[in-house]
Design a protein around this motif. Structure first.
Motif, PDB file in Angstrom:
ATOM      1  N   ALA A  74       3.534   6.638   6.489  1.00 53.08           N
ATOM      2  CA  ALA A  74       2.294   6.231   5.826  1.00 53.08           C
ATOM      3  C   ALA A  74       1.438   7.474   5.562  1.00 53.08           C
ATOM      4  CB  ALA A  74       1.523   5.239   6.698  1.00 53.08           C
ATOM      5  N   PRO A  75       1.464   8.019   4.342  1.00 55.47           N
ATOM      6  CA  PRO A  75       0.645   9.195   4.037  1.00 55.47           C
ATOM      7  C   PRO A  75      -0.833   8.928   4.288  1.00 55.47           C
ATOM      8  CG  PRO A  75       2.217   8.772   2.283  1.00 55.47           C
ATOM      9  CD  PRO A  75       2.258   7.581   3.179  1.00 55.47           C
ATOM     10  N   GLN A  76      -1.518   9.924   4.836  1.00 52.59           N
ATOM     11  CA  GLN A  76      -2.914   9.758   5.244  1.00 52.59           C
ATOM     12  C   GLN A  76      -3.827  10.764   4.536  1.00 52.59           C
ATOM     13  OE1 GLN A  76      -3.717   7.596   8.079  1.00 52.59           O
ATOM     14  NE2 GLN A  76      -1.586   6.959   8.181  1.00 52.59           N
ATOM     15  N   ILE A  77      -4.969  10.282   4.063  1.00 56.81           N
ATOM     16  CA  ILE A  77      -6.068  11.139   3.635  1.00 56.81           C
ATOM     17  C   ILE A  77      -7.197  10.904   4.623  1.00 56.81           C
ATOM     18  CG2 ILE A  77      -7.804  11.622   1.872  1.00 56.81           C
ATOM     19  CD1 ILE A  77      -5.087  12.494   0.973  1.00 56.81           C
ATOM     20  N   ALA A  78      -7.549  11.920   5.395  1.00 55.89           N
ATOM     21  CA  ALA A  78      -8.592  11.769   6.414  1.00 55.89           C
ATOM     22  C   ALA A  78      -9.960  11.806   5.755  1.00 55.89           C
ATOM     23  CB  ALA A  78      -8.476  12.885   7.447  1.00 55.89           C
ATOM     24  N   HIS A  79     -10.761  10.769   5.982  1.00 55.22           N
ATOM     25  CA  HIS A  79     -12.127  10.734   5.448  1.00 55.22           C
ATOM     26  C   HIS A  79     -13.096  11.028   6.581  1.00 55.22           C
ATOM     27  CE1 HIS A  79     -15.684   9.712   3.245  1.00 55.22           C
ATOM     28  NE2 HIS A  79     -16.008   8.785   4.138  1.00 55.22           N
ATOM     29  N   ILE A  80     -13.896  12.098   6.411  1.00 56.27           N
ATOM     30  CA  ILE A  80     -14.841  12.509   7.437  1.00 56.27           C
ATOM     31  C   ILE A  80     -16.249  12.445   6.855  1.00 56.27           C
ATOM     32  CG2 ILE A  80     -15.514  14.321   9.036  1.00 56.27           C
ATOM     33  CD1 ILE A  80     -12.705  15.424   8.884  1.00 56.27           C
ATOM     34  N   CYS A  81     -17.102  11.642   7.452  1.00 59.90           N
ATOM     35  CA  CYS A  81     -18.488  11.536   7.000  1.00 59.90           C
ATOM     36  C   CYS A  81     -19.334  12.631   7.650  1.00 59.90           C
ATOM     37  CB  CYS A  81     -19.059  10.169   7.364  1.00 59.90           C
ATOM     38  SG  CYS A  81     -18.412   8.805   6.380  1.00 59.90           S
ATOM     39  N   GLY A  82     -20.609  12.610   7.339  1.00 55.55           N
ATOM     40  CA  GLY A  82     -21.533  13.520   8.003  1.00 55.55           C
ATOM     41  C   GLY A  82     -21.780  14.788   7.212  1.00 55.55           C
TER      42      GLY A  82
ATOM     43  N   LYS B 140       3.133  15.779   9.140  1.00 53.59           N
ATOM     44  CA  LYS B 140       3.425  15.911   7.710  1.00 53.59           C
ATOM     45  C   LYS B 140       2.767  14.820   6.884  1.00 53.59           C
ATOM     46  CE  LYS B 140       6.200  19.449   8.295  1.00 53.59           C
ATOM     47  NZ  LYS B 140       5.829  20.796   7.817  1.00 53.59           N
ATOM     48  N   ILE B 141       2.456  13.689   7.506  1.00 52.60           N
ATOM     49  CA  ILE B 141       1.890  12.581   6.734  1.00 52.60           C
ATOM     50  C   ILE B 141       0.425  12.808   6.381  1.00 52.60           C
ATOM     51  CG2 ILE B 141       3.480  10.867   7.662  1.00 52.60           C
ATOM     52  CD1 ILE B 141       1.129   9.898   9.448  1.00 52.60           C
ATOM     53  N   VAL B 142      -0.263  13.726   7.083  1.00 54.96           N
ATOM     54  CA  VAL B 142      -1.667  13.993   6.773  1.00 54.96           C
ATOM     55  C   VAL B 142      -1.715  14.952   5.586  1.00 54.96           C
ATOM     56  CG1 VAL B 142      -3.879  14.853   7.607  1.00 54.96           C
ATOM     57  CG2 VAL B 142      -2.349  13.630   9.160  1.00 54.96           C
ATOM     58  N   LYS B 143      -2.125  14.424   4.440  1.00 58.54           N
ATOM     59  CA  LYS B 143      -2.030  15.179   3.189  1.00 58.54           C
ATOM     60  C   LYS B 143      -3.323  15.868   2.782  1.00 58.54           C
ATOM     61  CE  LYS B 143       2.198  13.761   2.622  1.00 58.54           C
ATOM     62  NZ  LYS B 143       3.322  14.708   2.802  1.00 58.54           N
ATOM     63  N   GLY B 144      -4.476  15.385   3.270  1.00 61.34           N
ATOM     64  CA  GLY B 144      -5.711  15.987   2.809  1.00 61.34           C
ATOM     65  C   GLY B 144      -6.928  15.426   3.506  1.00 61.34           C
ATOM     66  N   VAL B 145      -8.096  15.821   2.976  1.00 59.21           N
ATOM     67  CA  VAL B 145      -9.361  15.411   3.590  1.00 59.21           C
ATOM     68  C   VAL B 145     -10.338  14.992   2.505  1.00 59.21           C
ATOM     69  CG1 VAL B 145     -10.225  17.785   3.618  1.00 59.21           C
ATOM     70  CG2 VAL B 145     -11.215  16.104   5.170  1.00 59.21           C
TER      71      VAL B 145
ATOM     72  N   MET C  29      -4.773  22.468   1.490  1.00 61.24           N
ATOM     73  CA  MET C  29      -4.879  21.066   1.883  1.00 61.24           C
ATOM     74  C   MET C  29      -5.488  20.302   0.715  1.00 61.24           C
ATOM     75  SD  MET C  29      -6.575  19.486   5.361  1.00 61.24           S
ATOM     76  CE  MET C  29      -8.064  20.482   5.253  1.00 61.24           C
ATOM     77  N   CYS C  30      -4.980  19.111   0.425  1.00 64.42           N
ATOM     78  CA  CYS C  30      -5.522  18.330  -0.687  1.00 64.42           C
ATOM     79  C   CYS C  30      -6.981  17.992  -0.410  1.00 64.42           C
ATOM     80  CB  CYS C  30      -4.714  17.047  -0.874  1.00 64.42           C
ATOM     81  SG  CYS C  30      -5.280  16.054  -2.259  1.00 64.42           S
ATOM     82  N   LEU C  31      -7.848  18.310  -1.364  1.00 69.30           N
ATOM     83  CA  LEU C  31      -9.282  18.072  -1.234  1.00 69.30           C
ATOM     84  C   LEU C  31      -9.673  16.880  -2.092  1.00 69.30           C
ATOM     85  CD1 LEU C  31     -10.500  21.770  -1.497  1.00 69.30           C
ATOM     86  CD2 LEU C  31      -9.930  20.489   0.582  1.00 69.30           C
ATOM     87  N   VAL C  32     -10.296  15.881  -1.479  1.00 68.44           N
ATOM     88  CA  VAL C  32     -10.668  14.647  -2.174  1.00 68.44           C
ATOM     89  C   VAL C  32     -12.193  14.565  -2.150  1.00 68.44           C
ATOM     90  CG1 VAL C  32     -10.364  12.147  -2.262  1.00 68.44           C
ATOM     91  CG2 VAL C  32      -8.525  13.602  -1.355  1.00 68.44           C
TER      92      VAL C  32
ATOM     93  N   ALA D 210       0.835  -1.200   0.000  1.00 69.96           N
ATOM     94  CA  ALA D 210       0.000   0.000   0.000  1.00 69.96           C
ATOM     95  C   ALA D 210       0.873   1.254   0.000  1.00 69.96           C
ATOM     96  CB  ALA D 210      -0.929   0.006   1.204  1.00 69.96           C
ATOM     97  N   HIS D 211       0.348   2.323  -0.604  1.00 67.05           N
ATOM     98  CA  HIS D 211       1.076   3.592  -0.648  1.00 67.05           C
ATOM     99  C   HIS D 211       0.454   4.656   0.258  1.00 67.05           C
ATOM    100  CE1 HIS D 211       1.949   2.081  -4.934  1.00 67.05           C
ATOM    101  NE2 HIS D 211       3.060   1.946  -4.233  1.00 67.05           N
ATOM    102  N   VAL D 212      -0.867   4.631   0.382  1.00 65.38           N
ATOM    103  CA  VAL D 212      -1.598   5.686   1.083  1.00 65.38           C
ATOM    104  C   VAL D 212      -2.695   5.063   1.926  1.00 65.38           C
ATOM    105  CG1 VAL D 212      -3.012   7.772   0.803  1.00 65.38           C
ATOM    106  CG2 VAL D 212      -1.164   7.305  -0.817  1.00 65.38           C
ATOM    107  N   VAL D 213      -2.976   5.688   3.070  1.00 62.18           N
ATOM    108  CA  VAL D 213      -4.077   5.251   3.938  1.00 62.18           C
ATOM    109  C   VAL D 213      -5.231   6.236   3.817  1.00 62.18           C
ATOM    110  CG1 VAL D 213      -4.820   4.837   6.305  1.00 62.18           C
ATOM    111  CG2 VAL D 213      -2.527   4.123   5.570  1.00 62.18           C
TER     112      VAL D 213
END
Length: 226
Positions: free
Chosen positions: A109-117, A133-138, A159-162, A71-74
């Protein structure tokens, strides 16, 4: 882990291999009903925190194994970080403390935080990005929540927007032409300056047609080029 290996063998470094892993608090609400966990924040806070500490160790171990298996990203599922579920202080106490413990333990481990709601706590994601630094976006449901994509780009554009595809409506009841129109609009709203990954707001429903999935990919290639 088998899936990580299969994807790694097939694609190597040609595409990012992203794994979705729940945060400790999200995992707790899958072990127990979410309503019970929310009650325990008030009635049994210390017992709940012991459980969250144990889950933190499990999450860290799983992330490390995924990364070592290709894996590359979480895609970090901090799904309870939303105001209609908890207050920001509650999230910091029962969610954020353990999220940050995870980030410290997996510095590669680079992270993209997924927030529901419908009221995601972008402030929390912004704090993480500035500290770790590993938290790259949301990642969030930009069509069904606050902020929408335009608002997020204006305030959190560094911030990277996904986001950008409405998985709950357009993907299910829309036609391919509707999907292309939405993709084109999202690219127009968020591409400038970079930092945008076009994606559904959450996992697509099994009811999503293959035609709509294909339309999203083709529209991204058409409208998402710089």
């Amino acid at each position: 882990l088998d899936a990580c290996n299969i994807m790694s063998d097939r694609f190597g470094d040609k595409v990012p291999i992203v794994v979705s892993i729940p945060s400790p608090l999200t995992a707790a609400t899958r072990v127990s009903p979410m309503e019970d966990v929310l009650v325990h924040m008030i009635t049994e806070p210390e017992a709940l925190k012991k459980g969250l500490e144990a889950l933190t160790g499990t999450v860290v171990a799983f992330i490390k194994e995924c990364m070592s298996n290709g894996a590359h990203v979480v895609h970090y599922l901090a799904t309870r970080a939303s105001r209609e579920i908890v207050t920001i202080d509650q999230y910091r106490e029962f969610g954020g403390v353990y999220d940050e413990a995870v980030f410290r333990e997996v510095p590669n481990a680079p992270q993209i935080a997924h927030i529901c709601g419908v009221e995601p706590l972008f402030e929390i994601a912004e704090e993480w990005r500035k500290t770790y630094k590993i938290v790259k976006g949301v990642s969030w449901w930009s069509q069904g929540s606050t902020p929408n994509l335009v608002e997020a780009k204006a305030r959190w554009g560094d911030m990277c927007l996904v986001a950008g595809i409405d998985h709950a409506n357009t993907f299910i009841i829309g036609k391919p032409a509707d999907v292309e129109k939405e993709v084109a609009q999202s690219c127009h709203d968020a591409m400038e300056g970079g930092g945008f990954i076009l994606a559904p707001g959450c996992e697509p429903s099994p009811k999503t047609s293959k035609e709509n999935l294909k339309a999203a990919v083709l529209a991204a290639r058409k409208h998402g080029k710089y």
